[in-house]
Scaffold this active site. Sequence first.
Site, PDB file in Angstrom:
ATOM      1  N   ARG A 268      -5.056  -2.361   1.456  1.00 41.35           N
ATOM      2  CA  ARG A 268      -4.602  -0.975   1.516  1.00 41.35           C
ATOM      3  C   ARG A 268      -3.930  -0.636   0.194  1.00 41.35           C
ATOM      4  NH1 ARG A 268       0.785  -1.328   5.487  1.00 41.35           N
ATOM      5  NH2 ARG A 268       1.686  -3.115   4.432  1.00 41.35           N
TER       6      ARG A 268
ATOM      7  N   GLU B 280       4.977   3.809   2.189  1.00 43.68           N
ATOM      8  CA  GLU B 280       5.546   2.864   1.213  1.00 43.68           C
ATOM      9  C   GLU B 280       4.848   2.983  -0.144  1.00 43.68           C
ATOM     10  OE1 GLU B 280       5.619  -1.040   3.029  1.00 43.68           O
ATOM     11  OE2 GLU B 280       7.440  -0.562   4.110  1.00 43.68           O
TER      12      GLU B 280
ATOM     13  N   CYS C 220      -4.477   6.781 -15.878  1.00 39.81           N
ATOM     14  CA  CYS C 220      -3.038   6.673 -16.128  1.00 39.81           C
ATOM     15  C   CYS C 220      -2.743   6.762 -17.623  1.00 39.81           C
ATOM     16  CB  CYS C 220      -2.479   5.377 -15.548  1.00 39.81           C
ATOM     17  SG  CYS C 220      -2.258   5.469 -13.753  1.00 39.81           S
TER      18      CYS C 220
ATOM     19  N   GLU D 131      10.625   2.140  10.122  1.00 37.87           N
ATOM     20  CA  GLU D 131      10.093   0.889  10.672  1.00 37.87           C
ATOM     21  C   GLU D 131      11.267  -0.072  10.811  1.00 37.87           C
ATOM     22  OE1 GLU D 131       6.872  -0.564   8.273  1.00 37.87           O
ATOM     23  OE2 GLU D 131       5.946   1.405   8.120  1.00 37.87           O
TER      24      GLU D 131
HETATM   25  C1  GLA Z   1       5.444  -2.254   5.923  1.00 34.07           C
HETATM   26  C2  GLA Z   1       4.422  -1.186   6.240  1.00 34.07           C
HETATM   27  C3  GLA Z   1       3.817  -1.311   7.592  1.00 34.07           C
HETATM   28  C4  GLA Z   1       3.599  -2.736   7.943  1.00 34.07           C
HETATM   29  C5  GLA Z   1       4.903  -3.457   7.892  1.00 34.07           C
HETATM   30  C6  GLA Z   1       4.810  -4.881   8.359  1.00 34.07           C
HETATM   31  O1  GLA Z   1       6.740  -1.897   6.037  1.00 34.07           O
HETATM   32  O2  GLA Z   1       4.872   0.119   6.038  1.00 34.07           O
HETATM   33  O3  GLA Z   1       2.601  -0.616   7.610  1.00 34.07           O
HETATM   34  O4  GLA Z   1       2.716  -3.278   7.031  1.00 34.07           O
HETATM   35  O5  GLA Z   1       5.349  -3.450   6.571  1.00 34.07           O
HETATM   36  O6  GLA Z   1       4.143  -5.661   7.441  1.00 34.07           O
HETATM   37 ZN    ZN Z   2      -4.157   4.605 -12.789  1.00 34.31          ZN
END
Ligand code: GLA
Ligand code: ZN
Length: 682
Positions: free
Chosen positions: A103, A142, A156, A318
């Site tokens: 991801r 994140e 970039c 979270e």
């Molecule tokens: C992060 C991400 C979540 C998940 C958790 C646990 O904080 O935002 O999507 O991946 O970690 O690994």
């Molecule tokens: Zn870039």
Amino acid sequence: MHYGVDYYPEHWPEERWPEDARLMTEAGFNIVRLGEFAWSLLEPQEGTFVFDWLDRAIDILAEQDIQVILGTPTAAPPPWLTTRYPEVLPVGPEEERIGPGGRRHYCPSSPVYRRLSRRITQEMAVHYAQAPTVIGWQIDNELSLSNPGRCYCPACQRAFQDWLRERYGSLEALNEAWGTVFWSQVYTNWPQIPTPLPAGADHNPGLLLDYYRFQSDAYMSYAQEQLDILREVCPDHFVTHNVALPLMDVINNFNLASKLDFLAQDTYPGFWQILSHTEFGEAFGGRPITPEMVAMVCAWGYDAIRGNKQGEPFWVMEQQAGPAGQRIFSPAPRPNQLRLWAYQALARGARAITHFRWRTCTFGAEEYWHGVLDHDGVPRRRYEELKTTAGEMNALGDDLAMTPIQADVALLFSYDSAWALAIQPCHPRLSYAFQNIGYYTPFYYANIPVDIVAPDADLSGYKMVLAPALHVVTPDVADRLSNFVREGGTLVVGFRSGVKDKYNRVVTNPLPGLLAELLGMEVTEYDALYDQPQAVRFLMPELEDVKADCELWADVLQPTTAEVLARYTMDYYAGRPAITLNCWGQGQAIYMGTGLSEEGLGRMLLALAGQRGVTPLLGAPEGVEVARRGTADTEWWFVLNHTSGQRSVDLPGAFVDALSGRAVGASIQLDGYDVRVLRPAQ
Ligand code: GLA
Ligand code: ZN
């Protein structure tokens, strides 16, 4: 108060959804976050949008009165996207192209990625603007926690050149600022300016610091595009973002917070519990991490995220819900420990909490990252515990959620300093974040509230300001610190402060540069400490018994107007000043020329705090955290036992248990991992 879970209905058969919603309500959860990784279902092919499954999930939740935060799904680009537009894939610092399969594999500067991100955001926003139970948005997920974090791709590079042009106006100004005369780097047109990819030798520190600032701004402007859409289409919804590790980041969270309604944080004590067994183990100098240290670092994280938005309450988007783990597991949270961790967030300024995640997934990279329910979906111990917690949060909630925290001590966090020291750490084990945590530690263990603030924050309300390793100092910050001390404040400045100007050049006047006059001393020599032992002897009578070894660094000081608080005891500079105190206006400015061992630093800082009238909320046994929210007439006290054993705590006055409403005695008993919320008796 909003209390709930992060939920992925798309991971489970639809027949199960009503049962999930029922179990959630039964537990007392009233909010879920949805959708932040569901792009490939929401837009299965370019330009085709499918919301019906998410609508059905939201409807089922609505039947149980559960509200929804939607994540824009841009943290996980779908395969059709990266196949058709491979140029969106980021390039790492070693010029490695990051492939799909995980991801966050996108470049924040990519025009194509930005266009497609805007479009899915727009479609979702329009579709859910009027949805009665949708209350807010999380942008992406994140933003800064990707591999590689910073992108070094051609898009970039072009964006960096534009950013520099905007900032410097002319190449002459840029060449001057960076000192490009060194190693024949004088640029004669903008396209010559590289991204800091592997080169024949180290890059120019001025270019590097600007690159870090630019990358932060690139993520900011990427997020801003989504924010603009959400503000316009969904004016009644809040917009936030979940930060992974506050302050240890490629993004300046002070800037990010200023754009959002509030900031959110993701907290996993389990990550810290197993840190010394992972590749990040060096973070605490390789020391084993005790449960008290885990609690301390989590507290630091909460104080930091609160400080990122001038003390406003934050959301924990979270919060750990079970054993954490992707390839390896953290220990199982002990009975009552999940509850304890949720209370710690509440105690330090949370306005809402959602646990990650509802049910443990049976597939994918996080099939071992445990949720409230296990893989089989059966509610067990963790469910029951969070059900109890939800009941309590709902009882305490509304009054408490937006209540501020008051602190007499401010700990400065400077992104420029953090980044400049990441670029040139001066000593391989010198980490800005862990210097910051080092100064935080004694205050945490003494139960003295601390705000973590930006160097240009308003300091007037504080009694004491801590500035460890304030490496980059601008004239504005120097003035602010000088005014703070003049008005009566106590300032403690750590070694390697005042070394750099805003272009990341070493200052031309004696160190600590712009702070030298305020501190009444100059650094005449410095010594990076490796294997040679060094220690200081305190001249302060209350510290005579302290054994204070030095680590990492030793500045040899020459006072101009300051008095000497400690002297070195070894090597060729034995007897020379290591720590000084200068009276300035009504206040005092202390310079710590060396990295004291934990005990020495703690005793020193707490002695200075005591002299300034900064005292603990109350004395508590080791492993018991005490925090307070509110102002004089609306106070909540939190007593949190982070140990597995029974602890008793003496209270400084008459208190009432906030949950039962009953008066408590002069001393309270807490079982292992137990929590008490108290209010002063009227
Ligand atoms: C992060 C991400 C979540 C998940 C958790 C646990 O904080 O935002 O999507 O991946 O970690 O690994
Ligand atoms: Zn870039």
